[in-house]
Design a protein around this motif. Sequence first.
Motif, PDB file in Angstrom:
ATOM      1  N   ARG A  55      50.713  38.583  23.665  1.00 58.54           N
ATOM      2  CA  ARG A  55      49.465  38.292  24.368  1.00 58.54           C
ATOM      3  C   ARG A  55      48.369  37.921  23.379  1.00 58.54           C
ATOM      4  O   ARG A  55      47.599  36.993  23.594  1.00 58.54           O
ATOM      5  CB  ARG A  55      49.094  39.545  25.169  1.00 58.54           C
ATOM      6  CG  ARG A  55      47.874  39.443  26.012  1.00 58.54           C
ATOM      7  CD  ARG A  55      48.165  38.685  27.282  1.00 58.54           C
ATOM      8  NE  ARG A  55      46.952  38.540  28.053  1.00 58.54           N
ATOM      9  CZ  ARG A  55      46.560  39.399  28.977  1.00 58.54           C
ATOM     10  NH1 ARG A  55      47.318  40.424  29.270  1.00 58.54           N
ATOM     11  NH2 ARG A  55      45.432  39.215  29.632  1.00 58.54           N
ATOM     12  N   ARG A  56      48.334  38.647  22.260  1.00 60.90           N
ATOM     13  CA  ARG A  56      47.339  38.397  21.232  1.00 60.90           C
ATOM     14  C   ARG A  56      47.545  37.016  20.620  1.00 60.90           C
ATOM     15  O   ARG A  56      46.581  36.280  20.393  1.00 60.90           O
ATOM     16  CB  ARG A  56      47.472  39.480  20.154  1.00 60.90           C
ATOM     17  CG  ARG A  56      46.419  39.453  19.087  1.00 60.90           C
ATOM     18  CD  ARG A  56      46.610  40.652  18.156  1.00 60.90           C
ATOM     19  NE  ARG A  56      46.212  40.321  16.813  1.00 60.90           N
ATOM     20  CZ  ARG A  56      44.955  40.313  16.402  1.00 60.90           C
ATOM     21  NH1 ARG A  56      43.995  40.629  17.244  1.00 60.90           N
ATOM     22  NH2 ARG A  56      44.648  40.000  15.168  1.00 60.90           N
ATOM     23  N   ALA A  74      40.150  26.147  21.804  1.00 60.50           N
ATOM     24  CA  ALA A  74      38.817  26.012  22.404  1.00 60.50           C
ATOM     25  C   ALA A  74      37.780  25.671  21.339  1.00 60.50           C
ATOM     26  O   ALA A  74      36.804  24.981  21.608  1.00 60.50           O
ATOM     27  CB  ALA A  74      38.449  27.306  23.118  1.00 60.50           C
ATOM     28  N   ASP A 103      46.755  38.296  34.152  1.00 61.93           N
ATOM     29  CA  ASP A 103      46.082  39.314  34.950  1.00 61.93           C
ATOM     30  C   ASP A 103      46.532  39.289  36.406  1.00 61.93           C
ATOM     31  O   ASP A 103      46.678  40.332  37.043  1.00 61.93           O
ATOM     32  CB  ASP A 103      44.560  39.128  34.871  1.00 61.93           C
ATOM     33  CG  ASP A 103      44.001  39.812  33.641  1.00 61.93           C
ATOM     34  OD1 ASP A 103      44.816  40.261  32.808  1.00 61.93           O
ATOM     35  OD2 ASP A 103      42.766  39.904  33.522  1.00 61.93           O
ATOM     36  N   ARG A 122      42.002  30.461  21.571  1.00 60.08           N
ATOM     37  CA  ARG A 122      40.704  30.426  20.907  1.00 60.08           C
ATOM     38  C   ARG A 122      40.643  29.261  19.917  1.00 60.08           C
ATOM     39  O   ARG A 122      39.655  28.544  19.829  1.00 60.08           O
ATOM     40  CB  ARG A 122      40.443  31.741  20.181  1.00 60.08           C
ATOM     41  CG  ARG A 122      39.045  31.780  19.591  1.00 60.08           C
ATOM     42  CD  ARG A 122      38.698  33.135  19.078  1.00 60.08           C
ATOM     43  NE  ARG A 122      39.483  33.464  17.886  1.00 60.08           N
ATOM     44  CZ  ARG A 122      39.304  34.570  17.181  1.00 60.08           C
ATOM     45  NH1 ARG A 122      38.404  35.452  17.565  1.00 60.08           N
ATOM     46  NH2 ARG A 122      40.023  34.811  16.127  1.00 60.08           N
ATOM     47  N   ARG A 139      48.869  34.444  22.098  1.00 54.73           N
ATOM     48  CA  ARG A 139      48.413  33.456  23.074  1.00 54.73           C
ATOM     49  C   ARG A 139      46.895  33.365  23.074  1.00 54.73           C
ATOM     50  O   ARG A 139      46.320  32.277  23.128  1.00 54.73           O
ATOM     51  CB  ARG A 139      48.920  33.817  24.467  1.00 54.73           C
ATOM     52  CG  ARG A 139      50.123  32.991  24.881  1.00 54.73           C
ATOM     53  CD  ARG A 139      50.672  33.473  26.188  1.00 54.73           C
ATOM     54  NE  ARG A 139      51.380  34.726  26.025  1.00 54.73           N
ATOM     55  CZ  ARG A 139      51.508  35.656  26.957  1.00 54.73           C
ATOM     56  NH1 ARG A 139      50.943  35.493  28.120  1.00 54.73           N
ATOM     57  NH2 ARG A 139      52.182  36.750  26.723  1.00 54.73           N
ATOM     58  N   ALA A 140      46.241  34.539  22.987  1.00 55.33           N
ATOM     59  CA  ALA A 140      44.776  34.545  22.987  1.00 55.33           C
ATOM     60  C   ALA A 140      44.233  33.825  21.760  1.00 55.33           C
ATOM     61  O   ALA A 140      43.273  33.057  21.844  1.00 55.33           O
ATOM     62  CB  ALA A 140      44.262  35.980  23.038  1.00 55.33           C
ATOM     63  N   LEU A 141      44.876  34.050  20.614  1.00 55.16           N
ATOM     64  CA  LEU A 141      44.413  33.404  19.382  1.00 55.16           C
ATOM     65  C   LEU A 141      44.596  31.895  19.465  1.00 55.16           C
ATOM     66  O   LEU A 141      43.711  31.127  19.076  1.00 55.16           O
ATOM     67  CB  LEU A 141      45.186  33.962  18.184  1.00 55.16           C
ATOM     68  CG  LEU A 141      44.764  35.374  17.751  1.00 55.16           C
ATOM     69  CD1 LEU A 141      45.729  35.921  16.723  1.00 55.16           C
ATOM     70  CD2 LEU A 141      43.357  35.360  17.201  1.00 55.16           C
ATOM     71  N   PRO A 159      44.062  47.676  22.717  1.00 54.91           N
ATOM     72  CA  PRO A 159      45.331  47.146  22.206  1.00 54.91           C
ATOM     73  C   PRO A 159      45.512  47.351  20.711  1.00 54.91           C
ATOM     74  O   PRO A 159      46.596  47.738  20.260  1.00 54.91           O
ATOM     75  CB  PRO A 159      45.244  45.658  22.536  1.00 54.91           C
ATOM     76  CG  PRO A 159      44.299  45.556  23.659  1.00 54.91           C
ATOM     77  CD  PRO A 159      43.319  46.666  23.485  1.00 54.91           C
TER      78      PRO A 159
END
Lengths: 218, 202, 242
Positions: free
Chosen positions: C230-231, C241, C151, C238, C233-235, C9
């Motif tokens: 998407r990035r 978490a 996914d 993270r 959302r991933a960040l 990506p």
Amino acid sequence: MRALLLRDLALAVRAGGGFGLGLSFFLIVTVLVPFAVGPDTGTLAPIAPGVLWIGALLACLLSLDRILALDWEDGSLDLLATAPLPLEGIVTVKALAHWITTGLPLVAAAPALGVLLSLPGPGYLWLFVSLLLGTPALSVIGTFGAALVVGLKRGGLLMSLLVLPLYVPTLIFGAEVARRGAEGLDVQTPLLMLAGISTGSLALLPFAAAAVLRVNLR
Amino acid sequence: MLTLDSVSVTRGGVPVLDDVSLALGRGQAVVLRGPNGSGKTTLLRTVAGLQPPAAGRIEGAERVAYAGHADGLKASLSAAENLRFWVSAFGTHDILPALAAFDLEALADRRAGEMSAGQKRRLGLARMLVTGRPVWVLDEPTVSLDTTSVGLFAKAVSDHLEKGGAALIATHIDLGLPDTRTLDVTPYRARPRAAAADEAFL
Amino acid sequence: MSLWEYANPVKFIRLADRMLPPVAVLALLCLVVGLVWGFFFTPDDYRQGSTVKIIYLHVPSALMAINAWLMMLVASLIWIIRRHHVSALAARAAAPVGATMTVIALATGAIWGQPMWGTWWAWDPRLTSFLILFLFYLGYMALWEAIESDDTAADLTAILCLVGSVFAILSRYAVNFWNQGLHQGASLSMDAEENVADVFWLPLLVCMAGFVLLFLALVLLRTQTEIRARRTRALIARERAA
């Protein structure tokens, strides 16, 4: 496999929805058509094969979400997936059960409803044959659609949007057989195409449906 | 009978447990413990083969019989019919021992829809006996069971272990089983990181 | 150095950043030149008059309507086989562009059909096939929107794309069989006699190049947006978490 088929049939009979609902829907749609276009035989006869095919197709669509959603909700789909049955076999049996409880009654009822729409004499045989050949494809394609939306709440409307375009070729050839039959024309080409679509979907779509189901289960 | 070798599992793409190893032999039972949301259910579903492990290997998955939170009963079928279906699905023979083990003989002809939650659970657990598979994987099996029924269940499990079976059970109740190990999943909690699927995006 | 490097990506975003300005400029250039040339500097057709000039929008958009689906099919296959996220997101990004192209093709067709055939719409096989293609685009996009897990959505839409492609081709033949239509044969077939004359052909070629480049620019831009979303959302995941 046979046990699964018998179980699904028993469930459909006992829950009452299986045989009755689709059939009643088919009847009502057929009855509504003359109200909309007029009672004249000359108007009804030419559109009768098409109307009956549309009615059967919609009645089939109506019951699709019952194929997998109930088993999904009560957890039996998880248990079935861990049982020693291939998932491809499970979806094939599910489609078969749907065909027996929905498609077959529609096929049997269609000639009777043809009378209501003044279907011309030679049309009855070909209407029957075309539905008999075409409804299995509708069930198998529908099972694929049901597998796609099985994990979704209120997936019914989305499933219609996904399944109806896939129904186009079956509808075209099926209705064409019935129409040509009613007009006394040669039906061989559309009949062969219809049979081809049915056998093709039956052979290949269970693999796609099982793949989709595996994705949804994980 | 069942071996987990450095297994990692994900839930909805997010890693929940890492590096879980476990060996389950004949006659052995392992009780999984851990707070809610720690990944017990996800681990059990992975062991049952419903989802692939994100890493590691699972051996013996084909010997597993799985029972999750839902009983998978059909409301309009009787208890006996429900069990008989699973008998034919798993290619075994008899439902009577299963009915007897969970004291369901009197209810055999009652429709599952008319049973109480505890009775349904017993029926769901009786299904494990008719699968004929040696490794039982059970997720919170004692939910909605009363003390007597928990006793029935504990007896069924210990009989199963005596016959050379094995069991992997997520539960908070002490079942009083012999030869039981406890595995607390908390230490295996995956270190906080993004969903496995999203790692490529970071 | 292989093509698959751009399946990463971050690398893809860098590539898209570099490619977007030239592609966009080139697309604009081709479209302006092609359309101006086509609209103002070609003679009227001796039968169809000036209405023929809508061909400069109609044919390229119809071309891209089909090619966009083809691209989605290829991207879906790459996702299923090699599991590159960029590929799945590119398929998702291409769908609305393809759907829009289909609408443009249908609308320009209707506008052209009115003076030519005396009707806005006819159940001609080509028109009907495009309408069915549009329905496939709608279903594909709706499925992407409906599923939360990225996914899962990628997997399901990829399989739908494969199955849909088969049924789209079947529909094309079915529709052909069902009604022999009014639509003229392919204007661009290689048989010299059927072809439109060179005066029309050259500006049309420029327009088609313009549409291809426009499609490429839009898909690059949209894929980049999808990757960034998407990035993000991933960040966020993270951060939460940690």
